[in-house]
Design a protein around this motif. Structure first.
Motif, PDB file in Angstrom:
ATOM      1  N   GLN A 210       0.748  -1.046   0.082  1.00 14.90           N
ATOM      2  CA  GLN A 210      -0.122  -0.378  -0.072  1.00 14.90           C
ATOM      3  C   GLN A 210       0.709   1.028  -0.169  1.00 14.90           C
ATOM      4  O   GLN A 210       0.617   2.439  -0.943  1.00 14.90           O
ATOM      5  N   ALA A 211       1.989   1.488   1.189  1.00 13.07           N
ATOM      6  CA  ALA A 211       2.743   2.534   0.646  1.00 13.07           C
ATOM      7  C   ALA A 211       3.250   2.636  -0.351  1.00 13.07           C
ATOM      8  O   ALA A 211       3.525   3.826  -0.988  1.00 13.07           O
ATOM      9  N   ALA A 212       3.608   1.411  -1.967  1.00 12.22           N
ATOM     10  CA  ALA A 212       4.718   1.338  -2.407  1.00 12.22           C
ATOM     11  C   ALA A 212       3.866   1.728  -3.503  1.00 12.22           C
ATOM     12  O   ALA A 212       4.066   2.722  -4.247  1.00 12.22           O
ATOM     13  N   ALA A 213       2.149   1.767  -3.520  1.00 12.88           N
ATOM     14  CA  ALA A 213       1.377   1.851  -4.608  1.00 12.88           C
ATOM     15  C   ALA A 213       0.681   3.911  -4.216  1.00 12.88           C
ATOM     16  O   ALA A 213       0.765   4.806  -4.931  1.00 12.88           O
ATOM     17  N   VAL A 214       0.940   3.921  -2.641  1.00 15.98           N
ATOM     18  CA  VAL A 214       1.045   5.944  -2.643  1.00 15.98           C
ATOM     19  C   VAL A 214       1.877   6.412  -2.462  1.00 15.98           C
ATOM     20  O   VAL A 214       1.896   7.400  -3.633  1.00 15.98           O
ATOM     21  N   GLU A 215       2.704   5.806  -2.779  1.00 15.13           N
ATOM     22  CA  GLU A 215       4.390   6.657  -3.752  1.00 15.13           C
ATOM     23  C   GLU A 215       4.658   6.817  -5.429  1.00 15.13           C
ATOM     24  O   GLU A 215       4.489   8.193  -5.473  1.00 15.13           O
TER      25      GLU A 215
ATOM     26  N   GLY B 258      -2.593  15.167   4.713  1.00 15.80           N
ATOM     27  CA  GLY B 258      -3.701  14.187   5.583  1.00 15.80           C
ATOM     28  C   GLY B 258      -4.744  13.962   5.358  1.00 15.80           C
ATOM     29  O   GLY B 258      -5.065  12.609   5.917  1.00 15.80           O
ATOM     30  N   TYR B 259      -5.304  14.815   4.661  1.00 18.98           N
ATOM     31  CA  TYR B 259      -6.675  14.284   3.914  1.00 18.98           C
ATOM     32  C   TYR B 259      -6.841  13.516   3.224  1.00 18.98           C
ATOM     33  O   TYR B 259      -7.728  12.679   3.417  1.00 18.98           O
ATOM     34  N   TRP B 260      -5.513  13.656   2.520  1.00 20.23           N
ATOM     35  CA  TRP B 260      -5.692  12.795   0.935  1.00 20.23           C
ATOM     36  C   TRP B 260      -4.664  11.436   1.279  1.00 20.23           C
ATOM     37  O   TRP B 260      -5.337  11.133   0.575  1.00 20.23           O
ATOM     38  N   LEU B 261      -4.248  11.274   2.614  1.00 20.66           N
ATOM     39  CA  LEU B 261      -3.470  10.096   3.365  1.00 20.66           C
ATOM     40  C   LEU B 261      -4.972   9.304   3.677  1.00 20.66           C
ATOM     41  O   LEU B 261      -5.412   8.673   3.748  1.00 20.66           O
ATOM     42  N   ASN B 262      -5.396  10.033   4.521  1.00 23.38           N
ATOM     43  CA  ASN B 262      -6.869   9.258   5.363  1.00 23.38           C
ATOM     44  C   ASN B 262      -8.156   8.205   4.134  1.00 23.38           C
ATOM     45  O   ASN B 262      -8.019   7.700   3.960  1.00 23.38           O
ATOM     46  N   SER B 263      -8.117   9.218   2.552  1.00 21.46           N
ATOM     47  CA  SER B 263      -8.654   8.582   1.620  1.00 21.46           C
ATOM     48  C   SER B 263      -8.089   7.347   0.879  1.00 21.46           C
ATOM     49  O   SER B 263      -8.709   6.681   0.933  1.00 21.46           O
ATOM     50  N   THR B 264      -6.529   7.289   1.219  1.00 22.39           N
ATOM     51  CA  THR B 264      -5.890   6.939   0.356  1.00 22.39           C
ATOM     52  C   THR B 264      -5.045   5.572   1.047  1.00 22.39           C
ATOM     53  O   THR B 264      -5.619   4.374   0.507  1.00 22.39           O
ATOM     54  N   ILE B 265      -5.227   5.683   2.265  1.00 22.60           N
ATOM     55  CA  ILE B 265      -4.336   4.243   3.520  1.00 22.60           C
ATOM     56  C   ILE B 265      -4.766   4.151   4.414  1.00 22.60           C
ATOM     57  O   ILE B 265      -5.969   4.282   5.179  1.00 22.60           O
TER      58      ILE B 265
END
Length: 485
Positions: free
Chosen positions: A143-148, A178-185
């Motif tokens: 998941q972290a790799a996909a976000v990167e 942070g909002y984008w991370l909340n919706s993505t991770i």
């Protein structure tokens, strides 16, 4: 602390040179082509290019040293350690060229062995290599790799000179990172890595940063031929932390200042006002001068503390009111030897707990002594800004013992730099963009106001927030002035 003493002895102004604001009207003023406010790398670079073009220049520096947020500390053992910016790496073309031109040398950041991961109150070690991937569970790593990958992909579409022109700029600038991370991770270990990216790179929490600003910052981690990436920002090998400078990075500023001619720099020369006149500008402060044009080579929030007559356009003022500095400190523990190397450790640690959540081996190239450097950032720095140095030291060493074992308590010296508490910095490493700043006021960041030109690493299209960006901004602002004269 000895900081470029050979320069200071020549450049310090005496107390008799100081004037208060009321006396400025009657004080003798030097007439120049261009005064440069600030003797960091951006101001010194601008001064170099202007002097080379035949302009009469003086650099007005409020501190008693050059370098700004680039600073060496001289240790009791005769060595040095860096309290400010210290790393250089690939695509940082301007700073690497300057290092070479000034006759300085680089060496590789120590990166041999295993890194330490402190996560969920458990210590582990792992071989980071070029990838820098810690040993978390596979779903979280994926998941972290996909976000990167998603961040890199979006960043690659941004115009680094005008990120506010992107078709999605309003949407991206309207939300926090942070909002984008909340919706993505959805997985907490993956979120830990991305939050650590936020604090390590920006010295700010993810909830404080505009998502557009984060993407533009990633995009800036490259050059005219290579697009920026998250990996280039965060890794050591072949990335932003790849190398260090023999003798410390403040030597870049010291050597550059020497090349300008010592008579062209004035210390303890705080600028308090810039006043438009019929034929240019009067610069009010400890060293009053008059000039046709002015370079203000300072971070936006500090530049706003100068009084401007007439006042600057509302867009510029609104920008500086909304653009804060990150919160950062560096804690360096000095040892007889870099003992962690015998344990096959790089000296690099990542953590989800404590005052220090990222460390590096800050030992000199000859390993004549050991130095562990820890970043104190964002909320952790704010928590300790007002506490005693002894309290900070105790908290830092507690973390170092967690990461590297009981030998970490056996220090010979401890050095602490809290940039939040520096009068002429008030934080670091960079002034960042909260939501809506770029789309509403972004053009005002580097737009001249009459003959007033703004430099500083915050204005650079590439390597914003780094020494390379500061040098680029100095080159740009000098070219602006030369094109108008």
């Amino acid at each position: 602390m000895k900081i470029g003493s050979e320069i200071l002895s020549s450049l310090k102004i005496s107390s008799s040179d100081r004037v208060n604001k009321a006396e400025f009207c009657c004080s003798p003023r030097t007439i120049l082509s261009v005064p440069v406010v600030g003797a960091g790398l951006s101001g010194l670079t601008a001064a170099r290019d202007l002097i080379n073009a035949g302009k009469s220049v003086v650099v007005l520096e409020a501190r008693d040293r050059v370098g700004g947020r680039v600073l060496n500390a001289h240790l009791a053992n005769g060595g040095i350690t860096e309290l400010g910016a210290e790393f250089v790496g690939p695509t940082q073309d301007r700073v690497l060229n300057m290092i070479s031109t000034l006759g300085l040398k680089t060496y590789d950041t120590y990166n041999v062995g295993n890194d330490v991961l402190w996560h969920n109150n458990t210590r582990g070690t792992y071989f980071a290599g070029a990838s820098g991937i810690p040993p978390l569970d596979v779903p979280s790593l994926l998941q972290a790799a996909a976000v990167e990958e998603a961040l890199d992909s979006m960043a690659a579409t941004i115009d680094v000179s005008a990120p506010w022109t992107h078709p999605s700029a309003l949407d991206w600038d309207g939300m926090t990172f942070g909002y984008w991370l909340n919706s993505t991770i959805s997985l907490s270990p993956a979120r830990f890595l991305l939050d650590l990216f936020s604090t390590s790179v920006f010295s700010a929490e993810s909830e404080e940063l505009s998502f557009l600003y984060v993407l533009s910052y990633i995009a800036s981690a490259g050059n005219e031929t290579l697009v920026g990436t998250v990996e280039r920002l965060i890794n050591t090998q072949d990335a932003a932390q790849a190398q260090r400078v023999e003798g410390g990075t403040q030597l870049i500023a010291i050597k550059l200042a020497e090349s300008l001619g010592l008579e062209n720099i004035k210390f303890n020369a705080q600028v308090r006002s810039i006043t438009k006149t019929s034929d240019g500008y009067d610069i009010g402060g400890n060293y009053p001068v008059s000039a046709k044009q002015v370079v203000v080579a300072m971070s936006p929030p500090l530049a706003s503390r100068i009084e401007y007559y007439p006042i600057l356009p509302a867009s510029r003022d609104q920008l500086t009111q909304r653009m804060p500095m990150g919160s950062i400190g560096k804690a360096i523990a000095i040892y007889e030897t870099p003992f962690w190397r015998s344990q096959n450790l790089t000296g690099q640690a990542l953590s989800d707990d404590g005052i220090v959540r990222a460390t590096f081996d800050n030992s000199p190239s000859d390993a004549s002594f050991g130095a562990l450097m820890g970043f104190i950032e964002a909320d952790e720095m704010r928590q300790f800004d007002a506490q005693s140095e002894d309290a900070v030291k105790a908290a830092v060493l507690q973390d170092y013992v967690k990461y590297f074992g009981p030998e970490a308590n056996n220090i010979t010296e401890f050095v602490l730099q809290r940039w939040d508490n520096e009068q002429f910095s008030r934080g670091g490493p960079v002034a960042y963009g909260p939501p809506t700043l770029l789309t509403r006021f972004g053009p005002a960041l580097k737009q001249p106001v009459g003959g007033i030109h703004f430099a500083g690493t915050e204005t650079a299209p590439y390597w914003t927030g780094y020494m390379d960006g500061a040098i680029r901004s100095g080159e740009r602002v000098a070219q602006e002035i030369l094109e108008t004269n």
